[in-house]
Structure formats: structure tokens, C-alpha cells
Design a protein around this motif. Structure first.
Motif, mmCIF file in Angstrom:
data_model
loop_
_atom_site.group_PDB
_atom_site.id
_atom_site.type_symbol
_atom_site.label_atom_id
_atom_site.label_comp_id
_atom_site.label_asym_id
_atom_site.label_seq_id
_atom_site.Cartn_x
_atom_site.Cartn_y
_atom_site.Cartn_z
ATOM 1 N N ALA A 97 0.833 -1.208 0.000
ATOM 2 C CA ALA A 97 0.000 0.000 0.000
ATOM 3 C C ALA A 97 0.865 1.254 0.000
ATOM 4 O O ALA A 97 0.572 2.232 -0.708
ATOM 5 C CB ALA A 97 -0.924 -0.011 1.213
ATOM 6 N N GLY A 98 1.940 1.248 0.764
ATOM 7 C CA GLY A 98 2.823 2.404 0.814
ATOM 8 C C GLY A 98 3.478 2.698 -0.522
ATOM 9 O O GLY A 98 3.535 3.849 -0.968
ATOM 10 N N LEU A 99 3.972 1.658 -1.175
ATOM 11 C CA LEU A 99 4.634 1.852 -2.462
ATOM 12 C C LEU A 99 3.643 2.297 -3.540
ATOM 13 O O LEU A 99 3.957 3.168 -4.364
ATOM 14 C CB LEU A 99 5.333 0.556 -2.884
ATOM 15 C CG LEU A 99 6.510 0.116 -1.995
ATOM 16 C CD1 LEU A 99 7.060 -1.220 -2.479
ATOM 17 C CD2 LEU A 99 7.612 1.167 -2.000
ATOM 18 N N VAL A 100 2.461 1.694 -3.545
ATOM 19 C CA VAL A 100 1.456 2.064 -4.549
ATOM 20 C C VAL A 100 1.044 3.524 -4.386
ATOM 21 O O VAL A 100 0.983 4.290 -5.361
ATOM 22 C CB VAL A 100 0.231 1.137 -4.448
ATOM 23 C CG1 VAL A 100 -0.915 1.676 -5.287
ATOM 24 C CG2 VAL A 100 0.597 -0.275 -4.896
ATOM 25 N N LEU A 101 0.761 3.938 -3.163
ATOM 26 C CA LEU A 101 0.356 5.321 -2.940
ATOM 27 C C LEU A 101 1.501 6.295 -3.185
ATOM 28 O O LEU A 101 1.274 7.425 -3.630
ATOM 29 C CB LEU A 101 -0.180 5.486 -1.514
ATOM 30 C CG LEU A 101 -1.567 4.901 -1.273
ATOM 31 C CD1 LEU A 101 -1.992 5.101 0.169
ATOM 32 C CD2 LEU A 101 -2.586 5.545 -2.204
ATOM 33 N N GLY A 102 2.724 5.868 -2.931
ATOM 34 C CA GLY A 102 3.868 6.719 -3.252
ATOM 35 C C GLY A 102 3.965 6.972 -4.739
ATOM 36 O O GLY A 102 4.159 8.118 -5.191
ATOM 37 N N GLY A 103 3.836 5.914 -5.532
ATOM 38 C CA GLY A 103 3.852 6.081 -6.985
ATOM 39 C C GLY A 103 2.691 6.923 -7.472
ATOM 40 O O GLY A 103 2.835 7.740 -8.392
ATOM 41 N N LEU A 104 1.522 6.773 -6.830
ATOM 42 C CA LEU A 104 0.353 7.557 -7.211
ATOM 43 C C LEU A 104 0.568 9.041 -6.933
ATOM 44 O O LEU A 104 0.180 9.896 -7.738
ATOM 45 C CB LEU A 104 -0.870 7.047 -6.443
ATOM 46 C CG LEU A 104 -2.205 7.743 -6.747
ATOM 47 C CD1 LEU A 104 -2.555 7.581 -8.231
ATOM 48 C CD2 LEU A 104 -3.317 7.172 -5.867
ATOM 49 N N CYS A 105 1.204 9.367 -5.822
ATOM 50 C CA CYS A 105 1.469 10.774 -5.491
ATOM 51 C C CYS A 105 2.391 11.419 -6.513
ATOM 52 O O CYS A 105 2.161 12.563 -6.943
ATOM 53 C CB CYS A 105 2.087 10.872 -4.093
ATOM 54 S SG CYS A 105 0.932 10.556 -2.751
#
Length: 347
Positions: A97-105
Motif C-alpha cells: 500500500a505504501g509503495l502504490v500510494l507513493g507512486g500515485l502521489c
């Protein structure tokens, strides 16, 4: 899950940067806009303070407030708040979840520049913003990973500590109460055997049993006070009611070492009386320059080494010695008594 102090530090930096931009005359001040900016950050502080559960809703609330702060901040420096999104997600929902949301940001930042700032990729300032934002995301995810690993390590240590405490309590119960209960059992058997043949001997055995009960209570007090606060091995050994010989001056010993040696002597004495049927038991403790050696000898019936006579007692004794870096040797033979030696480092 509440985020660590990092979030509060970021809120503070964003607040100071936004106010500095306004009051330093770098932008045109709008009182209502500044008030809304400060109020939104204040709500973020409150959100961190009151968060208890429902992590998804708190994460969504933060995203909304981050967007409000960015919209009200004329300096656009508050974009750094979105670095906390993957940080919080990593702590709450895990690495993916952290990596996915980081890429999304990062993707949202690039898309916003593409829509509102045509040709931004040819401007060094905007490219630098994207690179610095990406670096911030990487650092935030790395910090979250460290925090998660630390949390897991703390949980593992707590689990191991609980297991060690359970083992310690089991050894204490066995070594302390077992020692006295053995003596009481022998004395009661003696009283029962001599009740009809020699009442005086039976009466003496009952008196000895009562004395052993008193010793058991005293030993409990000794374990709580002498071993926990005094750390005096010689005084502790004197309470075992056997001949004790001390060679050398006792140094300042830590509680673990005193406990290991005291319980070793107690267990060896219990085994001598319970299994070896020894009439005499002696304890010799030598305080050497490099180590401390405790030897318990008895004149009991002994046993063949290698046979399964050790039981839980000697196993617990070896475990205790190992905890303080020591070792145990047992020397015995049928009809020749038993000699138990415990050696621990002096340090």
C-alpha cells in the motif's frame, strides 16, 4: 494507527514556511486564505492526537486536508505534505500500500504540472520539484520500513522476554520450593515410619518438618530481598543450612550471576538429598581472578554418568549457568557420591 512524531514535524515546517512566505512579502496576503491555511493545519494536528481506530477514514481525512492546505498555500511549499501519504499507508496497511500510494502521489504531481504548467519539464525549477518530491517519498517509505521493522523486533523481544520469564519462574519454583518440599517429605516419611516404634524420633522428625517450612518461607524472602537487592552470594549461600567454604574475596556481582550460582547450589543440594540420599553435603565457592567456581559435593549413593538421572533439576541448573556464560560439570559414580561444579565468568 497513529503516525510517529514525523507527521507533526512536517506540519510544523509547512506552517512556518507558509506564514513566512506571507509575512515576508513574497506573496499577496489574503487574510481569509491565511486563516483557512492555519486552521487546516491545526485540524491535522488534532487528527493525529485523537486517532484511535478506523485507519482508512483517518487516511482519507488527511488526504482531504492535505489538498485543502495545498490549495490555500500561496507558496505551494505544502506539497511536501503528500510525502506523508505513503508513510502513513506503509505503517497502517503494509509495504504494498505504501509503495502504490507513493507512486500515485508522484503521478498526480506530474499530471498536475502537465495540465497547469505546459512545458514544465523544460523548466529546471519544476523538474527539481519533482525530483525532490520523489526523494522525499523514498525517504518517507524508508523511514516507515524502519519503524515497522523496529515494531516487529520489539514484539519479538517482548515475546522472548515473556518466555524467558516463564522459564525463570519455573526454575525458581522448582529450585526453591522443591528443595524444601523434598526435605519436608523426607521428614514426614520418617515421622510416619517411627510413630509406633520410637515416638521421640517421630516427634523430632515433625519438628524438623516444621523447621523446613520456616526455611521455605525464609528462602522466599531471601529470593526477593537478598538476591534482588543485596547481590551478596556468600550471605545467600549461608541460608542453605549446609557447610559453606569461601575462598577469596567476593567481588561486586550482578543479580543474574548471584541468582545462577545460588540456585545451582540449591538444586545440587536438593538432588543430593532427594536422589543421592546423602548424609553430608558441602559447598565450596572460589572467587578467582577470571571466574567464580562453585562446587557442591555429597557422600550419597551417586549414579552412572550418561544415565537419565539428571531430571529437570540439572537441566534447569545448566540453563541458569548458560544464561550468564557459565558451564556445569557433574562427576559421579555408584557408591562414590556426586560432585557438581559450576563455573561462571567473573565479569
Amino acid at each position: 494507527m497513529k503516525m510517529p512524531w514525523v507527521s507533526g514535524a512536517v506540519y510544523g515546517v509547512v506552517l512556518l514556511a507558509g506564514l513566512y512566505y506571507v509575512f515576508a512579502g513574497l506573496g499577496e496576503p489574503h487574510p481569509l486564505r491565511v486563516f483557512g491555511f492555519v486552521a487546516a493545519i491545526a485540524v491535522l494536528f488534532v487528527l493525529d492526537a485523537v486517532e484511535r481506530s478506523h485507519a482508512v477514514w483517518f487516511l482519507v481525512a488527511r488526504l482531504v486536508l492535505f489538498s485543502v492546505v495545498v490549495a490555500l498555500d500561496e507558496s505551494s511549499l505544502s506539497r511536501v505534505l503528500f510525502v506523508l501519504v505513503p508513510f502513513a499507508a506503509y505503517l497502517t496497511f503494509g509495504r504494498t500500500a505504501g509503495l502504490v500510494l507513493g507512486g500515485l502521489c508522484v503521478s498526480l504531481l506530474v499530471v498536475s504540472f502537465t495540465v497547469w504548467v505546459p512545458g514544465w519539464y523544460r523548466d529546471a525549477n519544476y523538474v527539481s520539484d519533482v525530483l525532490m518530491f520523489s526523494l522525499g517519498l523514498i525517504l518517507a517509505v524508508a523511514m516507515a520500513d524502519v519503524a515497522v521493522r523496529e515494531r516487529r523486533a520489539a514484539a519479538k523481544i517482548a515475546e522472548l522476554s515473556a518466555a524467558a520469564e516463564r522459564s525463570r519462574l519455573a526454575r525458581d519454583i522448582h529450585d526453591s520450593l522443591g528443595h524444601h518440599l523434598t526435605a519436608i517429605s523426607i521428614q514426614l516419611e520418617k515421622a510416619s515410619a517411627f510413630t509406633s516404634r520410637d515416638p521421640s524420633v517421630a516427634a523430632r522428625a515433625l519438628a524438623d518438618a516444621r523447621e523446613s517450612v520456616a526455611h521455605a518461607l525464609e528462602d522466599v524472602r531471601t529470593s526477593v530481598s537478598t538476591l534482588r537487592t543485596g547481590q551478596n552470594l556468600t550471605a545467600a549461600l549461608a541460608s542453605l543450612d549446609v557447610a559453606v567454604e569461601v575462598d577469596g574475596d567476593e567481588p561486586d556481582l550482578d543479580r543474574a550471576t548471584v541468582t545462577a550460582l545460588y540456585r545451582a547450589a540449591q538444586e545440587a543440594i536438593t538432588n543430593a538429598r532427594r536422589h543421592g540420599q546423602a548424609e553430608t553435603v558441602s559447598v565450596v565457592v572460589t572467587f578467582g581472578l577470571a571466574d567464580i567456581r562453585l562446587v557442591v559435593s555429597d557422600n550419597g549413593r551417586g549414579f552412572r554418568l550418561g544415565e537419565s538421572h539428571n531430571g529437570f533439576g540439572l537441566l534447569g541448573l545448566k540453563e541458569r549457568a548458560a544464561l550468564v556464560g557459565g558451564s556445569v560439570t557433574v562427576d559421579s559414580a555408584p557408591g562414590s557420591g556426586t560432585r557438581v561444579a559450576v563455573t561462571v565468568p567473573r565479569s
